[in-house]
Design a protein around this motif. Sequence first.
Motif, PDB file in Angstrom:
ATOM      1  N   ARG A  23      40.068  45.213  56.223  1.00 41.53           N
ATOM      2  CA  ARG A  23      40.957  44.096  55.934  1.00 41.53           C
ATOM      3  C   ARG A  23      41.138  43.973  54.432  1.00 41.53           C
ATOM      4  O   ARG A  23      40.361  44.523  53.648  1.00 41.53           O
ATOM      5  CB  ARG A  23      40.413  42.791  56.519  1.00 41.53           C
ATOM      6  N   THR A  66      42.121  40.763  51.632  1.00 42.81           N
ATOM      7  CA  THR A  66      42.348  39.334  51.510  1.00 42.81           C
ATOM      8  C   THR A  66      42.605  38.981  50.054  1.00 42.81           C
ATOM      9  O   THR A  66      42.086  39.642  49.153  1.00 42.81           O
ATOM     10  CB  THR A  66      41.138  38.537  52.053  1.00 42.81           C
ATOM     11  N   ASP A  82      45.516  37.028  54.390  1.00 44.35           N
ATOM     12  CA  ASP A  82      44.402  37.809  54.941  1.00 44.35           C
ATOM     13  C   ASP A  82      44.989  38.849  55.897  1.00 44.35           C
ATOM     14  O   ASP A  82      45.521  38.507  56.935  1.00 44.35           O
ATOM     15  CB  ASP A  82      43.438  36.881  55.677  1.00 44.35           C
TER      16      ASP A  82
END
Length: 244
Positions: A192, A194, A101
């Motif tokens: 982000r 992941t 992540d």
Amino acid sequence: HDAYLFDYHIGAHTGLALLAEAVKLVDAPIIMLTGMNDSAVDSKAIKLGAADYLVKGQFSGNLLDRSIRHAFERQQMQRALALSEERYAIAAKGANDGLWDWRLDTDEVYFSSRWKNMLGYADDEIGNSRCEWLDRIHPDDRLRVEEDIDLHTAGATPKLELEYRMRGKDNHYRWMLTRGLAVRNKQGNVVRMTGWQTDLSERRASYDALTSLPNRTLFFDRLGRAAARKARQPAYEYAVLFLD
């Protein structure tokens, strides 16, 4: 009790000292009352685990009632979050794939224990820097990996999916498959990424790189298994067909 109200002044000790001990013993929201409007004490109380901090003479019965109700709601949210994190931790620990992540705002990457174990490392031997990942990629593959990441974060590809070689603790390279998705905020900016990593080394060793068909290594493995089963079970039969 459903909730606790502490006064800041309680004899020789302060409510903060009692609060620090109480949060270890009770599973209920704690609200601190004080005659001082001190932001430093307020901040300390919240950091120690108080659900709220009220100044005497500056709140009504309605405000106290609202504070208690909000304390209950906050506790329920914290319990739900803790349960969610526990489930995630169990899933990450039990998964055969290595989870990762990557937070782009801090440039920190969480690598699961399985991700590290694939490369032969223990949990405390790999940090949370992006370099822990990219610097272990084979020099011939790294540019391609970085380009694919840039394309995905730019929105040019619906998902990240690529195969490359990574150097393990024993300095040998292993083939890895990485899949991932970019997570965007309301403005559409990537905040982000992941995904997960799968070790393809065994599959790569058993399948032809060009055609993806089983190779000689896999053939002899399956033949060996058949022969071993025949040795254990005499009634079992198998045959080999050769086409030139």
